[in-house]
Design a protein around this motif. Structure first.
Motif, short mmCIF file in Angstrom:
data_model
loop_
_atom_site.label_atom_id
_atom_site.label_comp_id
_atom_site.label_asym_id
_atom_site.label_seq_id
_atom_site.Cartn_x
_atom_site.Cartn_y
_atom_site.Cartn_z
N ARG A 33 0.84 -1.21 0.00
CA ARG A 33 0.00 0.00 0.00
C ARG A 33 0.87 1.25 0.00
N ASP A 38 -1.40 -2.11 -6.48
CA ASP A 38 -2.78 -2.59 -6.42
C ASP A 38 -2.79 -4.11 -6.44
N GLU A 39 -3.72 -4.71 -5.71
CA GLU A 39 -3.82 -6.17 -5.68
C GLU A 39 -4.62 -6.66 -6.87
#
Length: 428
Positions: A33, A38-39
């Motif tokens: 983060r 981004d996941e």
């Protein structure tokens, strides 16, 4: 009837182990983060062609280790053996590459039919990072720094970074011809697996674990010697950036990684926390993979770490330094409150009280045994909770409770529920 058990190489994660996994994943999630990643989550099951084209049909992964089968539609499907190819497929399918550089991370299970051993199972788990559309040497250094800093934050000691450059496809082809010619003159000195790879995937011989082959390779030509001037300059830039970041590294000209899609920078991070050096993270640049899977020519770099091996290393780090970050990470978390209750009036209200405290964000363990207060106090002490809330019939009828400190000094207090909630909220 025989007792049902897991398949070989498939391991249950029991509650205590799962807590440690969640703690590591939480650190990684926060780490990513802060770095603006981004996941992305991809399916476990993909068309086999994705891995045959992406990883390479001559690799051990595709040739020997994949879980592949025909589904009911007679389509060849494979349980994903690694994460990068799936991430690239998802980026292409959903047009992510038209939206600029993608800074992504993923986590989850992978599957390879290998011989199970400590830190390596047939269902294993990875956390990985992929920068799609990142071409500069600076992105190489940033990706490596992300891995190095994450492992350091997890409290792992004895880290060592090894790097190499695999150059361009033209560099590798030039080196491949030179290496094959050199090895063919010494083929009888190679182990059987390396002799087989000489005609299928000769660069993988550099990764051989056979001691005799390793000794022979000490005299072999190296990839670094076959790099073009442009490739060598690029690698020098990456090394200079790592030096500026104060990340120590060692050159390893035999480091090639196990998958065909790598080019230019390749790296591994090891730790001596388990006694011998154990690889905990590996990755590199794969500029040709996206085009190989049907997309535009796109630069990319990434890495993956194996959770099973990582947890072994973290456990060793915790034992070596009981006060260090790894020990804090693997410690069993204690509730803030252990709720002791007994009596016909008290027990139903204890459930209401526990729900009220939990609703305020407090961790509360509710004793449901109806045992004598003395036995419940012993369990409260073993729980590690700093506070016990005691609710008997007398307190329940009066709308009060007793708050008793279990660690350190302090007097037992008789409080209303609201006063207790206000007090405990300040203690967490």
């Amino acid at each position: 009837m025989s007792q049902l058990q897991t398949l070989r190489g498939m391991v249950d994660l029991l509650p205590e182990q799962t807590r440690r996994w969640q703690a590591v994943e939480s650190v990684a999630r926060e780490h990513f983060r802060c770095a603006g990643l981004d996941e992305i989550r991809t399916p476990l099951l993909e068309f086999t062609d994705l891995f045959a084209r992406g990883i390479g049909e001559a690799t051990d992964v595709v040739g020997k280790e994949m879980y592949t089968f025909l589904d009911r539609g007679d389509r060849s499907c494979t349980l994903r053996p690694e994460g990068t190819a799936s991430v690239v497929r998802a980026a292409l399918q959903h047009g992510l590459l038209t939206q600029g550089t993608q800074r992504l991370w993923y986590g989850g299970p992978m599957f390879r039919y290998e011989r199970p051993q400590a830190g390596r199972q047939r269902q294993f788990h990875q956390i990985g990072v992929e920068f799609l559309g990142a071409s500069s040497p600076r992105s190489d250094a940033e990706v490596i720094a992300l891995a190095w800093d994450l492992l350091s934050a997890l409290g792992i000691q004895g880290l060592k970074l090894e790097i190499n450059s695999l150059g361009t496809p033209e560099d590798r082809q030039r080196f491949r011809s030179e290496l094959v010619g050199w090895l063919e003159e010494r083929v009888e000195q190679l182990d059987p697996d390396s002799q087989e790879r000489l005609t299928t995937n000769p660069l993988r011989i550099l990764d051989s674990k056979d001691k005799g082959t390793q000794r022979l390779l000490n005299e072999a030509p190296t990839l670094l010697g076959a790099l073009s001037e442009e490739s060598a300059h690029r690698f020098d830039e990456v090394r200079a950036l790592l030096t500026a970041l104060q990340i120590p590294y060692q050159l390893n000209p035999r480091l090639v990684r196990g998958l065909d899609y790598y080019g230019h920078t390749a790296f591994e991070i090891t730790s001596d926390q388990l006694g011998a050096q154990a690889t905990v993270c590996g990755g590199g640049r794969y500029d040709g993979l996206i085009q190989q899977l049907g997309g535009p020519a796109t630069s990319a770099i990434g890495w993956a770490l194996g959770m099973e091996r990582l947890l072994l290393v973290i456990d060793a780090a915790a034992q070596a330094d009981p006060e260090g970050p790894a020990a804090r990470l693997t410690a069993t978390p204690a509730p803030l409150v252990y709720l002791i209750n007994r009596g016909a009036q008290a027990e139903p209200k204890a459930l209401t009280l526990a729900r009220k405290l939990r609703g305020a964000g407090l961790a509360v363990e509710l004793d449901g045994s109806s045992a004598a207060f003395g036995k419940q106090f012993k369990r409260a002490d073993r729980s590690g909770a700093p506070w016990a809330v005691v609710l008997g019939d007398e307190e329940a009828l009066a709308g009060q409770l007793r708050l008793k400190p279990l660690r350190g000094e302090g007097e037992e207090q008789q409080l209303t529920w609201e006063d207790a909630l206000s007090y405990l909220t300040k203690q967490r």
